[in-house]
Design a protein around this motif. Structure first.
Motif, PDB file in Angstrom:
ATOM      1  N   GLY A   1       0.816  -1.211   0.000  1.00 29.06           N
ATOM      2  CA  GLY A   1       0.000   0.000   0.000  1.00 29.06           C
ATOM      3  C   GLY A   1       0.848   1.259   0.000  1.00 29.06           C
ATOM      4  O   GLY A   1       2.076   1.199  -0.092  1.00 29.06           O
ATOM      5  N   HIS A   2       0.172   2.404   0.068  1.00 27.66           N
ATOM      6  CA  HIS A   2       0.912   3.664   0.147  1.00 27.66           C
ATOM      7  C   HIS A   2       0.139   4.675   0.987  1.00 27.66           C
ATOM      8  O   HIS A   2      -1.088   4.718   0.950  1.00 27.66           O
ATOM      9  CB  HIS A   2       1.176   4.226  -1.249  1.00 27.66           C
ATOM     10  N   LEU A   3       0.887   5.484   1.730  1.00 25.38           N
ATOM     11  CA  LEU A   3       0.294   6.549   2.535  1.00 25.38           C
ATOM     12  C   LEU A   3       0.737   7.892   1.976  1.00 25.38           C
ATOM     13  O   LEU A   3       1.942   8.140   1.819  1.00 25.38           O
ATOM     14  CB  LEU A   3       0.736   6.418   4.000  1.00 25.38           C
ATOM     15  N   HIS A   4      -0.238   8.748   1.664  1.00 22.86           N
ATOM     16  CA  HIS A   4       0.045  10.136   1.286  1.00 22.86           C
ATOM     17  C   HIS A   4      -0.328  10.978   2.494  1.00 22.86           C
ATOM     18  O   HIS A   4      -1.512  11.081   2.827  1.00 22.86           O
ATOM     19  CB  HIS A   4      -0.782  10.550   0.076  1.00 22.86           C
ATOM     20  N   THR A   5       0.646  11.560   3.129  1.00 26.11           N
ATOM     21  CA  THR A   5       0.344  12.319   4.339  1.00 26.11           C
ATOM     22  C   THR A   5       0.697  13.786   4.129  1.00 26.11           C
ATOM     23  O   THR A   5       1.747  14.107   3.579  1.00 26.11           O
ATOM     24  CB  THR A   5       1.013  11.695   5.586  1.00 26.11           C
ATOM     25  N   VAL A   6      -0.238  14.664   4.529  1.00 24.24           N
ATOM     26  CA  VAL A   6      -0.113  16.098   4.257  1.00 24.24           C
ATOM     27  C   VAL A   6      -0.068  16.862   5.579  1.00 24.24           C
ATOM     28  O   VAL A   6      -0.922  16.647   6.448  1.00 24.24           O
ATOM     29  CB  VAL A   6      -1.316  16.578   3.399  1.00 24.24           C
ATOM     30  N   GLU A   7       0.938  17.724   5.725  1.00 25.63           N
ATOM     31  CA  GLU A   7       1.116  18.483   6.966  1.00 25.63           C
ATOM     32  C   GLU A   7       1.468  19.927   6.591  1.00 25.63           C
ATOM     33  O   GLU A   7       2.411  20.149   5.842  1.00 25.63           O
ATOM     34  CB  GLU A   7       2.248  17.850   7.792  1.00 25.63           C
TER      35      GLU A   7
END
Lengths: 360, 470
Positions: A188-194
């Motif tokens: 899978g993949h995680l796109h994390t935005v901060e």
């Protein structure tokens, strides 16, 4: 077969042998072979049916266990009940604990995860393999974080599993991010935005140190303005931002065409109200808000005293007709094993609002 | 990465698929089979028409039980009347406000009116509807919708959906394990791909299936099962692809003593469930002394020489014997297969290097936990579910005495759902009373025998006895 009496190398040899035997007996190629100690045998080596042993020392990662502590691992020091600290293992480095100094080269490197380590002052600690759950209780706080009870609920209710593509905002201190990565690995993949630059950089650095950076993309942008940086790829969205209703449109765009799940975490009911309205307006279905709290039961032995009611007068009036047992020196108290609630516990973390995006 | 038309097929419902039917909060797991009658909410339905449709589609139930794909968005609310009362001071419960009788409604149904149209009729024939407040009108429509809407949505099964389904329909079958408790278990045990997990459960296979879903077909699961065979009904409902089952091994708990003593003979006949079978095989072997696959036994040769009168009967006998022989052969193959599987599972346990342990059963958890914990590597999590608190207190106490585990925690979760509506947000009126208890912890390297571990639990405090009148 005393476990303690066997040198770790012999243990390793034996367990590799056991696994090899299992291959021969069942004639299948398992997708992962495990060894009892620090050797891992890569499954590819069995494919031709011809076994060639090559020991591959697998390094610690937050998405895969390893057996032995190595240089540049992150290990978790277990100091006692509810007291853990993360340590970056480095040749020559030392870590100060309340039980004294831990010397990395001699006390950690080469030891098996789960071993007891005696510190300089004579106290001892356990050194544990990192897991997202241990990280959650030991990570450096840069923001408020999500704890395991909420994380567990979020993971299940978002239908996360290996291969899921997830968008998350904000990254915060990365407590949830690590748990997501663990569940969606290896495909899978995680796109994390901060939106906070330093926090984004720090999170990216931690992902590298924890050897999960191949599974995650960290973006430093404002999700309410700029979205997640991806469109139509996500199976699940998680929002933990002050005004989630402003990001619902971006969330919808990031989800796959055939639909997906969304979760918004908000401490205040007013936020929930606005978010639910935005979700309805954007065509989300099965909107459901819940709250989940952990109740801890501390195991205790308590002694309950028995009152003295005085001499027993209900005994038969003719004492000679009875055996007349002398009143036994009656117990004055009874010990019981029971549980007690902690005096105080978190009574609110946040409301979890879940929704399904239907196929569009 | 974006999904395009190519993988559209992946989202289509196929014959043989395990799906979940949904209406409101009601779920039911079924397999799509041609011309199969399914009871859903007291209605007979046939699922043939859903084949080729997409997961997530909603269908209208037609008379006769056939399903028809619902046109997108026919669920808009009825034309709002805009007439509403301010409060309920003039609403009297005299049972006379609805002009339509039960028979009238049945007639409407027979005329083929859809749920939506029936609700419209009900509103028009209600004397008090326009006097109700706007909120009460909403509530009325919602209630009637639930009663008369005749639709079913077809979903792909997931751990979330199946856990909620079992909890709602048959909590007794899953030891009253609530879905949020299951969620805690999967996280606390750090279930993930490429690990080796031991499972002991009597929750219809729900816990095992959830673990397999979280491992995505990567790694190893060993199901330790009690009794004759592993329960897997719940696992089937997940509809896993075949390769998931290659990662699943099973080990009968009744062989644990033998395994630990190192005397598990994986080529011997299984003593438990196989007992009847093996006895029968033995009997048959007695009847057919030369039951070799070639079939040219001395018995057959003897038959050649018997008189013609008996020939017909002998032929019959021969056929019968051949059948039995084939059966015996089949049984033998099955038996060997069973032994092969047992050996494979035993090999996976032998390393004593499992990465996680999950227990959720109706058995006393204490002996199960203490025995199975030995098969874990150090620094690995374990979690035990029990419907009751007391057995877990015992587990906790025993583990404290024995050592080998840290961060022991005895917990349960409190779960509350909310109604979220403009100006009407509040907790739902009913909540689950309890979802069961969990004991979780992490294994550590076993203590050298001498050391006595300092207890985390403070010494029993003497309850102060208040000076009473006595």
């Amino acid at each position: 077969m005393s476990k303690n009496g066997v040198k770790s190398f012999e243990l390793a040899k034996r367990s590799v042998w056991c696994e090899a035997e299992s291959i021969l007996v069942c004639a299948v190629v398992p997708d992962r072979l495990m060894s009892g100690c620090f050797l891992k045998v890569h499954p590819r080596l069995f494919i031709s049916g011809f076994c060639l042993f090559r020991a591959v020392a697998l390094a610690m990662s937050f998405v895969e266990y390893s057996e032995v502590i190595q240089d540049s691992d992150v290990a978790i020091i277990y100091l006692g009940h509810n007291s853990v600290m993360p340590v970056k293992v480095q040749h020559g480095a030392q870590t100060q604990t309340r039980y004294g100094v831990i010397r990395h080269s001699s006390d950690l490197i080469g030891q098996r995860y789960g071993s007891k380590v005696t510190c300089s002052k004579g106290g001892w600690v356990y050194v544990l393999h990192p897991t997202p759950e241990l990280w959650t209780v030991s990570l450096p706080h840069r923001t408020q974080i999500l704890y395991t009870t909420d994380i567990a609920t979020i993971t299940m209710m978002l239908d996360l599993k290996p291969g899921s593509v997830v968008c998350e905002s904000g990254t915060g201190s990365g407590s949830l991010s690590h748990a997501i990565l663990r569940t969606i690995a290896p495909t899978g993949h995680l796109h994390t935005v901060e939106f906070h630059q330093q926090r984004a950089e720090k999170a990216a650095e931690e992902f590298r140190e924890h050897r999960v950076s191949h599974l995650v993309t960290v973006r430093n942008q404002d999700v309410c303005k700029d979205g997640f940086g991806v469109m139509g790829v996500a199976d699940a969205i998680f929002l933990d931002i002050p005004s989630p209703w402003e990001a619902v449109g971006h969330a919808k765009a990031a989800l796959k065409k055939h639909g997906g799940r969304l979760c918004s975490f908000s401490p205040c009911i007013e936020q929930v109200q606005k978010t639910a309205e935005a979700l309805t307006d954007h065509g989300f279905e099965e909107i459901n808000t819940l709250e989940v709290l952990l109740r801890v039961h501390d195991v205790r032995t308590v002694s309950l005293p028995l009152p003295d009611f005085g001499p027993d007068c209900s005994a038969h009036p003719e004492p000679d007709a009875m055996e007349a047992p002398p009143p036994a020196p009656s117990q004055t108290s009874i010990n019981i094993k029971t549980t007690t609630p902690p005096r105080e516990l978190p009574g609110h973390t946040g409301y979890l609002t879940f929704a399904t995006k239907p196929r569009t | 990465m974006a999904d395009n038309g190519d993988d559209e097929d992946h989202y289509r419902i196929k014959e043989g698929d395990y799906v979940v039917l949904k209406r409101g909060d009601i779920y039911k797991s079924v397999q799509i089979l041609p011309k199969k009658k399914v009871i859903f909410e007291k209605q007979w339905i046939f699922l043939d028409n859903v084949v080729g449709c997409l997961y997530g589609n909603t269908f209208e139930i037609r008379s006769g039980g056939g399903l028809q794909l619902q046109n997108t968005k026919t669920t808009e609310s009825p034309p709002d009347s805009k007439v509403a009362g301010t409060d309920n001071r003039n609403i009297i419960d005299d049972g006379k406000s609805q002009k339509l009788t039960k028979d009238d409604i049945e007639k409407l149904k027979d005329q083929g009116l859809k749920g939506q149209e029936i609700i419209q009729q009900l509103i028009e024939n209600s004397a008090t509807f326009s006097n109700k407040t706007e909120y009460a009108q909403d509530k009325y429509i919602k209630k009637k919708k639930k009663k008369y809407e005749n639709t079913v949505t077809v979903l792909r099964p997931t751990c979330r959906i199946l856990a909620m389904m079992y909890h709602g329909r048959e909590p007794g079958k899953i030891c009253h394990l609530r879905y949020d408790t299951l969620a805690q278990m999967l996280t606390l045990a750090n279930i993930h791909a490429n690990s080796k997990v031991l499972v002991f459960e009597t929750c219809a296979g729900l816990v095992l299936g959830s673990i397999m879903e979280r491992m995505g077909g990567h790694g190893t699961v060993v199901q330790m099962f009690p009794g004759g065979g592993p329960v897997r009904a719940g696992v089937e409902s997940f509809g896993f692809p075949a390769h998931f089952y290659e990662t699943l091994h099973e080990f009968p708990i009744c062989h644990l003593n033998a395994l630990e003593a190192g005397i598990l003979d994986t080529f011997a006949k299984a003593p438990d469930a196989g007992e009847k079978e093996s006895n029968m095989t033995a009997e048959e072997e007695d009847v057919l002394p030369g039951a070799d696959p070639q079939g040219d036994s001395p018995e057959e040769q003897r038959m050649e020489t018997v008189s013609a009168d008996d020939k017909v009967q002998d032929q019959k006998k021969q056929e019968e014997e051949k059948r039995r022989e084939a059966k015996a052969q089949e049984k033998k193959v099955k038996q060997e297969e069973k032994q092969r599987k047992l050996a494979a599972a035993a090999a996976r346990l032998d390393g004593r290097n499992a990465d996680g342990l999950v227990i959720a059963s109706r058995f006393h958890p204490c002996p199960v936990l203490l025995r199975l914990l030995r098969f874990l590597s150090p620094s690995r999590p374990f979690v035990v579910y029990s419907q009751y608190l007391e057995p877990l207190i015992e587990c906790y106490t025993k583990l404290k005495e024995q050592g080998g585990a840290v961060s022991l925690k005895l917990t349960d979760t409190w779960l509350r759902h909310y109604q979220v509506l403009p100006n009407r947000t509040h907790p739902r009126l009913l909540m689950s009373g309890g979802g069961g208890y969990l004991l979780s912890g992490t294994t550590v390297a076993p203590e050298p025998p001498a050391g006595s571990t300092p207890s985390e639990e403070p010494a029993p405090k003497r309850q102060k006895l208040k000076a009473t009148e006595g």
